[in-house]
Scaffold this motif. Structure first.
Motif, mmCIF file in Angstrom:
data_model
loop_
_atom_site.group_PDB
_atom_site.id
_atom_site.type_symbol
_atom_site.label_atom_id
_atom_site.label_comp_id
_atom_site.label_asym_id
_atom_site.label_seq_id
_atom_site.Cartn_x
_atom_site.Cartn_y
_atom_site.Cartn_z
ATOM 1 N N ALA A 67 0.832 -1.202 0.000
ATOM 2 C CA ALA A 67 0.000 0.000 0.000
ATOM 3 C C ALA A 67 0.868 1.255 0.000
ATOM 4 C CB ALA A 67 -0.929 -0.009 1.203
ATOM 5 N N LEU A 68 1.929 1.260 0.796
ATOM 6 C CA LEU A 68 2.819 2.421 0.854
ATOM 7 C C LEU A 68 3.567 2.609 -0.461
ATOM 8 C CD1 LEU A 68 4.169 1.951 4.480
ATOM 9 C CD2 LEU A 68 2.844 3.902 3.647
ATOM 10 N N ASP A 69 3.912 1.521 -1.090
ATOM 11 C CA ASP A 69 4.606 1.601 -2.371
ATOM 12 C C ASP A 69 3.740 2.295 -3.414
ATOM 13 O OD1 ASP A 69 6.742 0.872 -4.272
ATOM 14 O OD2 ASP A 69 5.190 -0.412 -5.137
ATOM 15 N N ARG A 70 2.428 2.097 -3.319
ATOM 16 C CA ARG A 70 1.514 2.681 -4.301
ATOM 17 C C ARG A 70 1.133 4.120 -3.968
ATOM 18 N NH1 ARG A 70 3.054 -1.684 -5.799
ATOM 19 N NH2 ARG A 70 1.803 -3.253 -6.910
ATOM 20 N N LYS A 71 1.408 4.545 -2.733
ATOM 21 C CA LYS A 71 0.936 5.863 -2.303
ATOM 22 C C LYS A 71 2.077 6.802 -1.927
ATOM 23 C CE LYS A 71 -3.477 4.145 -0.503
ATOM 24 N NZ LYS A 71 -4.332 4.021 0.698
ATOM 25 N N GLN A 72 3.227 6.614 -2.528
ATOM 26 C CA GLN A 72 4.356 7.461 -2.167
ATOM 27 C C GLN A 72 4.086 8.915 -2.531
ATOM 28 O OE1 GLN A 72 8.268 5.680 -3.232
ATOM 29 N NE2 GLN A 72 6.964 4.194 -4.243
ATOM 30 N N PRO A 73 4.451 9.838 -1.641
ATOM 31 C CA PRO A 73 4.196 11.249 -1.917
ATOM 32 C C PRO A 73 4.901 11.755 -3.164
ATOM 33 C CG PRO A 73 5.663 10.988 -0.025
ATOM 34 C CD PRO A 73 5.112 9.630 -0.340
ATOM 35 N N GLU A 74 6.039 11.161 -3.513
ATOM 36 C CA GLU A 74 6.771 11.619 -4.695
ATOM 37 C C GLU A 74 5.972 11.403 -5.967
ATOM 38 O OE1 GLU A 74 9.594 10.980 -1.455
ATOM 39 O OE2 GLU A 74 8.019 9.759 -2.342
#
Length: 538
Positions: A67-74
């Motif tokens: 999930a974090l991989d898909r939602k990175q702020p960059e």
């Protein structure tokens, strides 16, 4: 740790590391089956079964990591939001304080590795906020999860292999905690980077990137030095481009003397420390919508650490601010909808359909993807900045479906075109969604200013107008053609005003004359004793 970024990945993906066999991603297998397959591969690569038992003792699939991989702020932040998040007064003051506290250590490391302290502090601040955010994810589980995933399985599988080798070399798997992306320590090294550049600077017999600041700083400096850091130049400078600019020069190298001859000027007006013969490369991290930078060789070194142009600009600018240098000349907030990881993947898919791109569909718009975007932009006569945003994606969809070349614009598209023309002073008239005489005159003036030879008034022209207006290429000054058009329009309006005033004056004079005539006629009628019809009612 800001790991997967809009233009690339963390440093290790760019390093030359031992190549481990990398079977396909594991989604056709259960996670347990995939782990067994990896264990067999690891044993073939010299890792003992006992080491694997220790490394995988607490192994589990981490859905939160995906999930974090898909939602990175960059992936989701525009240039200015990214910069403002990375660089603030508190971080700058903290870095300056740490430079004073660790001045002796930093001088020693700079003397040995030729990497200035302000850059090391900038990397440290960007990666973990000076050690305050090293991460608590179990590294082995995070790497295994991402290797099992389908987005970048080969890269993370190789890093997991390096990770189990670290355990075999004596590092406890329980100690290996860091970011969700598998990076760890003060500078968020990946396992391959740790194995190649980790440095025992404090001489205690082990490389400790978590709790030994000497080891952490020296390891970071060792990496940068090994990749070619040049202490004689900075990272780059913000510049202003001339209105008419050859976009093919983006990410091309020329000497500073040659760039200056092309009309480029430094935004802050400060003296240039580097010699005129210094090679510099032009970067536009947000396309022509955002700022422009002339960058030196160290910028490419930063890009080896992390191939995101946004990240590299942030490190360089933070290093400058630590030294007391000024902010960028202005804010560059993105206009329109945000651009997501899924959008980036769609761009790659569309470019692949057009046979302009043959790389991975991973949403990482690195140099290969940017070159493909430039080819597409050149095909349609757009400014070839290599930057993919929401507007360009919309245009690419139309291009693939055949709608981009449709000559007839919609009412809303004509309204948008009129607004752009009006804001740029190319057009003075109503925003009515009609391609009338005045609108077409504004369009022709716009084409003359930007050297557009095509007679078509279609979506390609509208897209070109969108990106050029978004950048405000005039840099606060109108083109001479626009000034001349405004002068002529002003004269025309003044002439029309005078003509109206003259006509109104003539009309008033005529009315007065008629009134005098009628009054005189009444007087003559009365004197002659002839009843006046106007007096009958009396």
């Amino acid at each position: 740790m800001k790991f997967w970024l809009k233009y690339g990945v963390f440093l290790c993906s760019a390093l030359t590391v031992p190549s481990f066999p990398a079977p396909a991603a594991g989604m056709d297998l259960t996670f347990d089956e995939w782990v067994e397959e990896f264990r067999r591969e690891a044993v073939e690569n010299g890792v003992s079964a006992q080491t694997l038992d220790r490394a995988f003792q607490s192994l589990k699939l981490e859905p939160a990591v995906i999930a974090l991989d898909r939602k990175q702020p960059e992936f989701r932040r525009d240039f200015q939001t990214y910069i403002d998040n990375a660089i603030n007064t508190l971080r700058i003051k903290k870095a300056q304080k740490l430079m004073t506290e660790h001045a002796r250590l930093l001088r020693e490391i700079e003397k040995k590795y030729k990497v200035p302290a302000n850059y090391l502090l900038a990397f440290w601040g960007m990666e973990t906020n000076f050690g305050a955010a090293k991460g608590e994810y179990p590294t082995i589980s995070a790497l295994a999860t991402l290797a099992y995933d389908t987005r970048r399985p080969d890269f993370f599988r190789a890093e997991l292999m390096h990770g189990v080798h670290m355990v075999q070399n004596g590092l406890s798997a329980d100690r290996m905690k860091g970011s969700w992306a598998g990076a760890f320590g003060n500078f968020q090294f990946m396992p391959s980077t740790f194995r190649h550049f980790g440095t025992d600077y404090d001489g205690d017999g082990q490389v400790d990137l978590w709790d030994s600041l000497p080891d952490a700083l020296a390891s970071a400096a060792n990496y940068l030095s090994s990749e070619g850091w040049n202490p004689a130049v900075g990272w780059g400078r913000e510049v202003l481009l001339p209105k008419k600019f050859d976009w093919d020069l983006i990410e091309r190298k020329k000497t500073l003397r040659e760039w200056m001859a092309d009309g480029i000027v430094f935004a802050d007006g400060a003296p240039v420390a580097e010699p005129p013969s210094t090679q510099a490369e032009l970067f536009l991290p947000a396309g022509i919508h955002g700022p422009a930078f002339l960058t030196f060789s160290n910028f490419r070194v930063i890009l080896k650490w992390n191939r995101s142009v946004l990240y590299a600009v942030s490190v360089g600018h933070l290093a400058d601010r630590i030294q007391g240098k000024s902010q960028f000349s202005k804010k560059y907030f993105q206009r329109g909808p945000s651009f997501t990881l899924e959008n980036a993947q769609e761009v790659q898919e569309l470019l692949t359909k057009m046979k302009l791109y043959d790389g991975d569909i991973d949403g990482v718009l690195g140099r290969k993807s940017r070159e493909a975007v430039r080819k597409f932009q050149s095909m349609y006569g757009l400014p070839a900045d290599g930057y993919a945003g929401a507007s360009l994606l919309h245009f690419m969809r139309l291009a693939v479906s055949g709608g981009a070349k449709r000559d007839k614009l919609t009412f809303d598209e004509i309204v948008e075109m009129q607004k752009i023309l009006a804001k740029g002073d190319y057009y003075v008239g109503p925003v009515d969604g009609k391609l009338g005489r005045s609108t077409m005159k504004g369009i022709e003036l716009y084409k003359r200013v930007y050297g557009i030879s095509s007679d078509a008034v279609n979506r390609t022209l509208l897209e070109k107008m969108r990106v050029q207006f978004a950048r405000n290429l005039e840099n606060g000054d109108r083109d001479p053609l626009v000034k001349e058009n405004l002068r002529l329009e002003k004269e025309r309006q003044e002439a029309l005003k005078k003509a109206r005033q003259k006509a109104q004056k003539k009309q008033r004079q005529k009315a007065k004359k008629e009134k005098r005539r009628q009054k005189s006629a009444v007087k003559r009628t009365v004197e002659a004793g002839v009843p006046d019809k106007r007096l009958k009612k009396r």
